[in-house]
Motif scaffolding. Sequence first.
Motif: not given
Length: 250
Positions: A13-21, A98-113
């Motif tokens: 499940f992780s591999i399937v979900s992480c491909h978008k991360d 840990c969220f900022y440095q390590c979470s594979p989901h943090a970049a979903h809220w990446i600062n565009p600037n």
Amino acid sequence: MMKLAAGCLFVLFSIVSCHKDKCLDGKDHRKYPSADPNMKECTIYSNCDLNPVPQRPCCYGNFTEQLVSPVLIVDNTHWDRCGKLSEKCEVFMKKIECFYQCSPHAAHWINPNYTVGILLAPLCLNFCDNWFEACKDDLTCARNWLTDFDWNYDGNHCRNSCVPYSQMYKNGRDLCQSMWGQSFTVSESPCRCLRLDGRDEVVMKYLLPDKDTDSSEEVHSDERSCQLEGLGEVAGEEKAGDKSVVLKQE
């Protein structure tokens, strides 16, 4: 072992979900999430033999060595400019880190600037309230840790006097929405929000679809589904010994 085998089943499940991360562009970030068995902290973002809900971290294991308690400095940011943090306050600082440095989901809220940073990641109000309660008697000299320090070769230095968190911030909402600039916001939903624990892996499916739609009907449907799964129940106090997390922006 059966426990290990069961945990590894989740990797599919992780591999399937992480491909978008993907990962942020910080110097300690990987380009893409990848398993690392050498993580000393932030293990909720680690692979199957360390975590029953596996994720692939965006950080390297050697980075997490900086987060082994007591934490005094992470990269070039001193956490102890007003004295060593209490154990319970440090827990929440580590969760954020840990969220900022390590979470594979943090970049979903990446600062565009500024692609090293995040923008308006939605935290749960009860997480923020628990963070404020844990740190209220600790001292800080900066309201916004991204802009209110003076910096030189030796890292961050106080520009103002040290005061208790309870004097620097009004409440948990103010703490979450001020300490790291606009990195975080407090979600108005008690369910569709981040607590920076294992629950987040489940709630992500309710957080991401709405980022590309204006459909209020879909938002309400997601909210109802999230509540039915029990994901909006109030979380208890964080344990000081829990394995858990500096946000870098201009």
